[in-house]
Design an enzyme around this catalytic site. Structure first.
Site, PDB file in Angstrom:
ATOM      1  N   ARG A   1      -0.277   2.582 -11.598  1.00  0.00           N
ATOM      2  CA  ARG A   1       0.734   1.897 -10.798  1.00  0.00           C
ATOM      3  C   ARG A   1       2.091   2.577 -10.961  1.00  0.00           C
ATOM      4  O   ARG A   1       2.435   3.077 -12.045  1.00  0.00           O
ATOM      5  CB  ARG A   1       0.853   0.422 -11.226  1.00  0.00           C
TER       6      ARG A   1
ATOM      7  N   CYS B   1       0.290   1.853  -5.824  1.00  0.00           N
ATOM      8  CA  CYS B   1      -0.680   2.698  -6.526  1.00  0.00           C
ATOM      9  C   CYS B   1      -0.172   4.128  -6.670  1.00  0.00           C
ATOM     10  O   CYS B   1       0.635   4.596  -5.867  1.00  0.00           O
ATOM     11  CB  CYS B   1      -2.012   2.721  -5.773  1.00  0.00           C
TER      12      CYS B   1
ATOM     13  N   HIS C   1       0.830  -1.208   0.000  1.00  0.00           N
ATOM     14  CA  HIS C   1       0.000   0.000   0.000  1.00  0.00           C
ATOM     15  C   HIS C   1       0.867   1.261   0.000  1.00  0.00           C
ATOM     16  O   HIS C   1       1.886   1.322   0.697  1.00  0.00           O
ATOM     17  CB  HIS C   1      -0.900   0.027   1.229  1.00  0.00           C
TER      18      HIS C   1
END
Length: 348
Positions: free
Chosen positions: A325, A316, A247
């Site tokens: 990405r 991300c 993340h």
């Protein structure tokens, strides 16, 4: 000298005797009683001059008209009349009862009728438009509070919880390694097997098998692409691409600042037996989430021209979105057994 004699004569020429006919008692009897009757009688009607009956004449003085008694009787009656006019405590006529809507009156001071009072009361109540606006305002306030709570949960609480889970997993791995518990070499989804170090970003985070959000990244860990068509090599493989996902925001956000890495920066993977040291080689700032070629054994766009031992970090971008990405590639430059101590990248 024992005979009775008049003490004095009053204004009517009659003798004044004391009380009960005793001379000198000081209370005159007035004119002699009427010879006709001793009963009560109504006063005569006033004459043309407004006087009741014949005027009473005092000796040597003008006639004085007869004044009728005050209406209502004596002192008690006058008090009752005063109370009726002014209330018990000198308030408005009719007593001290508070004024209701029908008695407050309008702008001209005229008391309101019951119908007018009801109309005024209905007019003072909020209408449907006011009630609707209040309901909409309360709905907006409630929605705003819920959104604020959700943002707080996403940006703060998920990080707190993920960091705690990641720290527990890292401690568990290190305890197992210190106690000589051997890892099986093949790991189930969600199982931790290594620790990732990025010294420049002060990142130390466990690596677990799989990239399922609920099983790995949402728990604050970094996931290894090890399933299905996205299966990548392990660090100890002689050639291949070790692919990781994490993340960038929320849930521990271990890859939040990997866009700051520069060529030559160290990325270290610590396992039970060895340290694998990589150097950042290149970066792809933006690409489609479907561009799986970045995980190839020789990743496209990385600048690598042949087989080797590579690492790929994916996350991300832009921040707080998952539209694209961000890719960072590195190449292994050192494999160091744990028995020889930490590599220089972790000592500096």
């Amino acid at each position: 000298m024992t005979a009775l004699r008049p003490e004095r004569e009053d204004a009517y020429g009659t003798t004044s005797y004391g009380s009960f006919g005793v001379p000198g008692a000081g209370a005159p009897y007035g004119p002699p009683p009427d010879d006709e009757t001793m009963a009560l009688r109504l006063p005569e009607a006033p004459d043309a001059t407004g006087s009741y009956g014949a005027p009473l004449t005092a000796p040597g003085g003008p006639a004085a008209p007869y004044a009728p008694p005050a209406p209502g009787g004596g002192r008690a009656a006058r008090r009752k009349a005063a109370k009726r006019r002014h209330g018990r405590r000198g308030g408005p006529e009719g007593g001290s009862e508070p004024l209701g809507p029908a008695r407050r009156g309008g702008e001209d001071g005229r008391p309101l009728s019951r119908v007018e009072a009801r109309r005024r009361a209905r007019a003072s109540k909020p209408g449907p438009a006011v009630l609707a606006s209040r309901a909409v305002g309360e709905l907006f306030i409630t929605t705003g509070v819920l959104m604020l709570l959700f943002v707080t949960y996403q940006l703060w609480w998920t990080n707190v919880r993920a960091h705690a889970q990641a720290d527990r997993e890292a401690s568990s791995l290190q305890d197992d390694w210190a106690n000589g518990r051997r890892n099986p070499g093949a790991f189930s989804p969600g199982q931790g097997f290594a620790i990732l170090h990025i010294p420049k970003l002060d990142v130390v985070v466990p690596i677990a098998e799989g990239v399922s959000n609920k099983k790995v990244p949402d728990k604050g860990m970094v996931g290894h692409y090890g399933e299905g068509s996205l299966r990548t090599a392990m660090p100890d493989a002689k050639t291949g691409n070790f692919g990781l996902a994490g993340h960038r925001n929320t849930h521990g956000e271990p890859f939040r600042y990997i866009n700051r890495l520069q060529p030559g920066d160290a990325v270290v993977v610590e396992t039970q037996d060895e340290y694998f040291v990589y150097k950042v080689a290149s970066m792809l700032p933006v690409t489609s989430p479907g561009n799986v070629s970045v995980l190839d054994p020789v990743p496209k766009g990385s600048g690598f021209t042949g087989p080797g031992r590579y690492i790929t970090l994916t996350t991300c971008t832009p921040e707080f979105t998952s539209k694209y990405r961000l890719i960072v590639w590195g190449k292994m430059v050192e494999e160091r057994p744990r028995s020889k101590g930490k590599p220089d990248a972790l000592v500096e």
